[in-house]
Design a protein around this motif. Structure first.
Motif, PDB file in Angstrom:
ATOM      1  N   LEU A 106       0.825  -1.213   0.000  1.00  0.00           N
ATOM      2  CA  LEU A 106       0.000   0.000   0.000  1.00  0.00           C
ATOM      3  C   LEU A 106       0.858   1.262   0.000  1.00  0.00           C
ATOM      4  O   LEU A 106       0.665   2.154  -0.812  1.00  0.00           O
ATOM      5  CB  LEU A 106      -0.923   0.008   1.238  1.00  0.00           C
ATOM      6  CG  LEU A 106      -1.856  -1.192   1.412  1.00  0.00           C
ATOM      7  CD1 LEU A 106      -2.613  -1.096   2.718  1.00  0.00           C
ATOM      8  CD2 LEU A 106      -2.819  -1.296   0.239  1.00  0.00           C
ATOM      9  N   ALA A 205      -1.481  -4.741   2.710  1.00  0.00           N
ATOM     10  CA  ALA A 205      -2.878  -5.004   3.032  1.00  0.00           C
ATOM     11  C   ALA A 205      -2.977  -6.235   3.933  1.00  0.00           C
ATOM     12  O   ALA A 205      -2.472  -7.299   3.579  1.00  0.00           O
ATOM     13  CB  ALA A 205      -3.686  -5.230   1.756  1.00  0.00           C
ATOM     14  N   PHE A 232      -8.233   0.751   6.393  1.00  0.00           N
ATOM     15  CA  PHE A 232      -8.458  -0.349   5.452  1.00  0.00           C
ATOM     16  C   PHE A 232      -9.587  -1.237   5.977  1.00  0.00           C
ATOM     17  O   PHE A 232      -9.691  -1.493   7.187  1.00  0.00           O
ATOM     18  CB  PHE A 232      -7.166  -1.167   5.317  1.00  0.00           C
ATOM     19  CG  PHE A 232      -7.146  -2.099   4.155  1.00  0.00           C
ATOM     20  CD1 PHE A 232      -6.977  -1.636   2.860  1.00  0.00           C
ATOM     21  CD2 PHE A 232      -7.295  -3.467   4.345  1.00  0.00           C
ATOM     22  CE1 PHE A 232      -6.957  -2.498   1.782  1.00  0.00           C
ATOM     23  CE2 PHE A 232      -7.269  -4.345   3.287  1.00  0.00           C
ATOM     24  CZ  PHE A 232      -7.098  -3.856   1.990  1.00  0.00           C
TER      25      PHE A 232
END
Length: 390
Positions: A106, A205, A232
């Motif tokens: 990310l 992630a 997230f």
């Protein structure tokens, strides 16, 4: 006036034609009043039929006993990823609302020093391994030489001093080998620490999901430890945490179906299921919590965290129920049944009611017509004109 005087007045009036006419008119008026007041009966007019609204007793799949609650939708997993180290942002790989797979990179923070430490530790490990191999060979030779001299001294071939020297050399070589192995372990620890520091700079992630917020990150911006970097969430499954009244605790069960509507999508209805129910009741509000889950992936991710939603938990029904509109049942448990164009009041036995419909357990049959509105003053046999409620 005395009777004699009245008779004399009448006789006097009889001798005068004008007075006679006046007296006759007065008598006619008095007689008409008395007849109308005490003897006349006006012909009765036939009463007009009452206008009422009716409905038919009909079987329904069940009452609308849905337990409703208004909530905000939540992702099944929603995490705020924070920085573990202080470093500038070097690269950004995912933006807000972007869906990514588990393990995908990310954000990358600057990690040149940590990478250099890792490379140095890896090189040191290789060097220490080479030293350990040499020390191992030396220790093995020293041990073999010691064993040989231990045998020779038993035969009286060598002096005690020579045997002691061989034993010392063997012990020293073994210690050197152990130290070489320890050096490898130390270098490995340094490598692990350096790699962990590098990994702390690589924000990945934690599961399949979507970036809800990137906090306006920019390349080059300085990040401090514990700063929020990414919010997230796993939106493949959405959760509704509903607070329900204590009176419904025995009704709501895991696995029950739920109907969900959203203000953002007013034309659509979604289906979920009760997943978990709290085993305690909030003593302050006398409510309990139930979590409803919705398969958002199957809906092509239409639902988003934070959406305002109305959740109805539907009570299952095992068999059809004979029902009439709730307004048709009087407080005394009677209904006005319509036969032809007349009404008859009938006692019925009632079951549950949801406020709109009432279950009839006895006293009516499917298709019976009952008065819903306009029948409060009606008696048995009264005539009605009606319109059927749909």
């Amino acid at each position: 006036m005395k009777v004699r005087e009245i008779l004399d007045a009448a006789a006097s009036a009889a001798r005068s034609p004008k007075k006679m006419l006046a007296l006759a008119l007065v008598a006619f008026a008095v007689g008409g009043f008395v007849y109308k007041r005490y003897f006349y009966q006006a012909p009765q007019q036939e009463a007009l039929p009452a206008r009422v609204q009716v409905a038919k007793a009909a079987y329904r799949d069940g009452l609308d006993n849905a337990v409703s609650s208004t909530v905000s939708l939540q992702a099944i997993s929603d995490v705020e990823i924070k920085a573990k180290v202080e470093a500038p942002v070097e690269k950004i790989f995912a933006q807000r609302n972007q869906r990514v797979r588990q393990g995908a990179l990310l954000v990358e923070l600057e990690h040149a020093n940590a990478s250099a430490k890792a490379a140095s530790a890896a090189a040191q490990i290789e060097m220490n391994r080479a030293n350990a191999e040499a020390a191992k060979w030396t220790a093995a030779n020293a041990a073999a030489e010691r064993a040989r001299y231990d045998k020779l001294i038993k035969d009286g071939v060598v002096a005690r001093q020579e045997v002691d020297d061989k034993r010392t050399a063997s012990s020293t070589a073994a210690a050197d080998y152990e130290q070489a192995l320890a050096s490898i372990q130390y270098a490995q620890a340094e490598l692990d620490a350096a790699r962990a520091e590098v990994n702390d700079c690589l924000i990945r992630a934690p599961f399949d999901g979507i970036v809800l917020d990137d906090y306006d990150l920019a390349v080059g911006s300085k990040i401090k430890a514990d700063d929020s970097i990414i919010r997230f969430a796993d939106v493949g499954v959405m959760k509704c945490s509903v607070m329900l009244p204590e009176s419904k605790l025995g009704m709501v069960k895991p696995g029950m179906a739920a109907e969900i509507t959203c203000e953002a999508l007013p034309q659509e209805k979604f289906t979920g299921k009760v997943a978990t129910i709290n085993s305690y009741v909030d003593t302050a509000t006398h409510t309990f919590r139930a979590d409803v889950l919705i398969d958002n992936a199957a809906l092509d991710y239409k639902l988003l965290p934070g959406m305002f939603a109305q959740v109805k938990i539907l009570e299952p029904q095992t068999e059809p129920l004979l029902c009439v509109p709730a307004e048709a049942v009087a407080d005394d448990g009677t209904v006005l049944l319509v036969y032809g164009n007349k009404v008859e009041r009938r006692q019925v036995q009632t079951g549950a009611s949801d406020g709109s419909n009432t279950v009839i357990t006895s006293g009516l049959q499917e298709g019976d017509v009952v008065v819903v509105n306009g029948g409060k003053t009606l008696q048995n046999g009264d005539q009605v004109e009606y319109t059927l409620e749909t």
